[in-house]
Design a protein around this motif. Structure first.
Motif, PDB file in Angstrom:
ATOM      1  N   GLN A  73       0.740  -1.217  -0.032  1.00 30.95           N
ATOM      2  CA  GLN A  73       0.097  -0.025  -0.046  1.00 30.95           C
ATOM      3  C   GLN A  73       0.805   1.335  -0.069  1.00 30.95           C
ATOM      4  O   GLN A  73       0.435   2.285  -0.758  1.00 30.95           O
ATOM      5  N   GLU A  74       1.960   1.026   0.805  1.00 33.74           N
ATOM      6  CA  GLU A  74       2.922   2.528   0.669  1.00 33.74           C
ATOM      7  C   GLU A  74       3.409   2.611  -0.555  1.00 33.74           C
ATOM      8  O   GLU A  74       3.586   3.719  -1.205  1.00 33.74           O
ATOM      9  N   SER A  89      -1.611   8.909   0.042  1.00 34.90           N
ATOM     10  CA  SER A  89      -0.901   8.470   1.283  1.00 34.90           C
ATOM     11  C   SER A  89      -1.428   6.821   1.420  1.00 34.90           C
ATOM     12  O   SER A  89      -2.611   6.456   0.780  1.00 34.90           O
ATOM     13  N   SER A 141      -2.681   5.355   3.936  1.00 29.20           N
ATOM     14  CA  SER A 141      -3.946   5.170   4.638  1.00 29.20           C
ATOM     15  C   SER A 141      -5.158   5.582   3.661  1.00 29.20           C
ATOM     16  O   SER A 141      -6.054   4.840   3.899  1.00 29.20           O
ATOM     17  N   SER A 178      -5.463   2.314   1.664  1.00 27.26           N
ATOM     18  CA  SER A 178      -6.175   1.367   2.492  1.00 27.26           C
ATOM     19  C   SER A 178      -7.707   1.597   2.736  1.00 27.26           C
ATOM     20  O   SER A 178      -8.795   0.888   2.668  1.00 27.26           O
ATOM     21  N   ALA A 179      -8.043   2.891   3.061  1.00 29.75           N
ATOM     22  CA  ALA A 179      -9.497   3.462   2.932  1.00 29.75           C
ATOM     23  C   ALA A 179     -10.312   3.093   1.790  1.00 29.75           C
ATOM     24  O   ALA A 179     -11.361   2.685   1.878  1.00 29.75           O
TER      25      ALA A 179
END
Length: 253
Positions: free
Chosen positions: A9-10, A19, A21, A24-25
Motif C-alpha cells: 500500500q505504501e 497516502s 492510509s 487502505s481506505a
C-alpha cells in the motif's frame, strides 16, 4: 490488482501520489471511490481505463430506474435541448451548486449526497468528449436569481460557469427575461435528445421521479413547445450580458 503487481500500500500510494492510509481506505470501502485516484491507478497498473470504466458503470447502476432510459438517450445524443424554470440543469451545475441542491432533500445522508453528486458530475463528461453533442439550453432568468442564506457565493460561481460554457462552440445558452409574461413553457421544464439516427426522445421530471417520452405524439408536442419557448428567449450575446448582470447582484456589495 495492486497485490498482483507486488506493490505494498505504501509503494502504490507513492506511485499514485496518495497516502498509504488513503489507499487502505479506498480498498476497504471506508472512503468513496475517487475518479482522480482511479485514473492514476489505471496508469500505474497499466489497466487501460478499466477502473474508471467500472466506476462509471457503478454510478449508472445507482441511478433510479426511471432515470436510466433518459441517461442512455443523453449519452448517445447528437443534440440536446433543455428548458428549465426552477434550477440549473444537472449537466451545467458546479459541484457546490449541485451539492446544495441535493442537500435540500433532508432524507439523504451525507454519504448519499456525495454518491449522487459524483454521479451527477460524471454525467457532465458528455460535454467534454471528443465529439460532444450540440447543447441548446433555455433558462428562465428567475433560475439565476434563486438563492438562500449562504448561497450567494455559490450562485456567483455557478453563473460564472454558465458564462464559460456559453463560449464553447457546441453550447448555446439563452435566457427568457423576467419581464416576459406567461407563455407555454411556464407549465414546466422538459428536455429533448436527438440520436445519431435522427430520432427524438423527451424527458419530463416531477416531484416523485420522471418519465421518458418516446411516442410520436408526445415527442411532437414537446418539439412544438420547444420552438415556442425558444422564441421567447434572448439571443446569445444578450443572454450572456443578462447573466453577468444577475451575477453582479449576487456579489457582496
Amino acid at each position: 490488482m495492486r497485490m498482483n503487481a507486488n506493490l505494498s500500500q505504501e509503494e502504490f500510494g507513492r506511485m499514485v501520489h496518495y497516502s498509504a492510509s488513503m489507499v487502505s481506505a479506498v480498498e476497504t470501502g471506508a472512503r468513496p471511490l475517487d475518479r482522480v485516484f482511479l485514473t492514476r491507478a489505471d496508469e500505474v497498473l497499466k489497466s487501460g481505463d478499466l477502473l474508471v470504466a467500472l466506476l462509471r458503470i457503478a454510478e449508472r447502476d445507482r441511478e433510479p430506474s426511471w432515470f436510466k432510459p433518459w441517461l442512455e438517450a443523453e449519452r448517445a445524443a447528437r443534440q440536446l435541448r433543455l428548458y428549465e424554470t426552477a434550477l440549473i440543469p444537472g449537466l451545467l451545475q458546479t459541484e457546490n451548486y449541485a451539492r446544495a441542491v441535493l442537500r435540500f432533500n433532508d432524507t439523504f445522508s451525507e454519504a448519499e449526497v456525495e454518491r449522487k453528486l459524483a454521479a451527477r458530475l460524471a454525467r457532465q463528461e458528455v460535454l467534454g468528449r471528443e465529439n460532444p453533442p450540440q447543447l441548446v439550453v433555455v433558462l428562465d432568468e428567475s433560475v439565476l436569481s434563486r438563492t438562500a442564506e449562504g448561497l450567494s457565493g455559490i450562485m456567483v460561481a455557478q453563473i460564472g460557469r454558465l458564462i464559460e460554457l456559453a463560449d464553447l462552440p457546441h453550447v448555446h445558452l439563452h435566457l427568457v427575461p423576467r419581464v416576459t409574461g406567461l407563455h407555454i413553457g411556464s407549465s414546466g421544464p422538459f428536455a429533448l435528445a436527438r440520436s445519431a439516427d435522427g430520432g427524438w426522445v423527451g424527458h419530463l421530471e416531477h416531484q416523485l421521479g420522471g418519465a421518458v417520452v418516446d411516442d410520436e405524439d408526445g415527442v411532437a408536442a414537446l418539439l412544438a413547445r420547444w420552438e415556442n419557448v425558444r422564441t421567447e428567449a434572448l439571443p446569445r450575446r444578450q443572454s450572456i450580458d443578462l447573466m453577468k448582470e444577475v451575477q453582479a447582484h449576487h456579489e457582496p456589495q
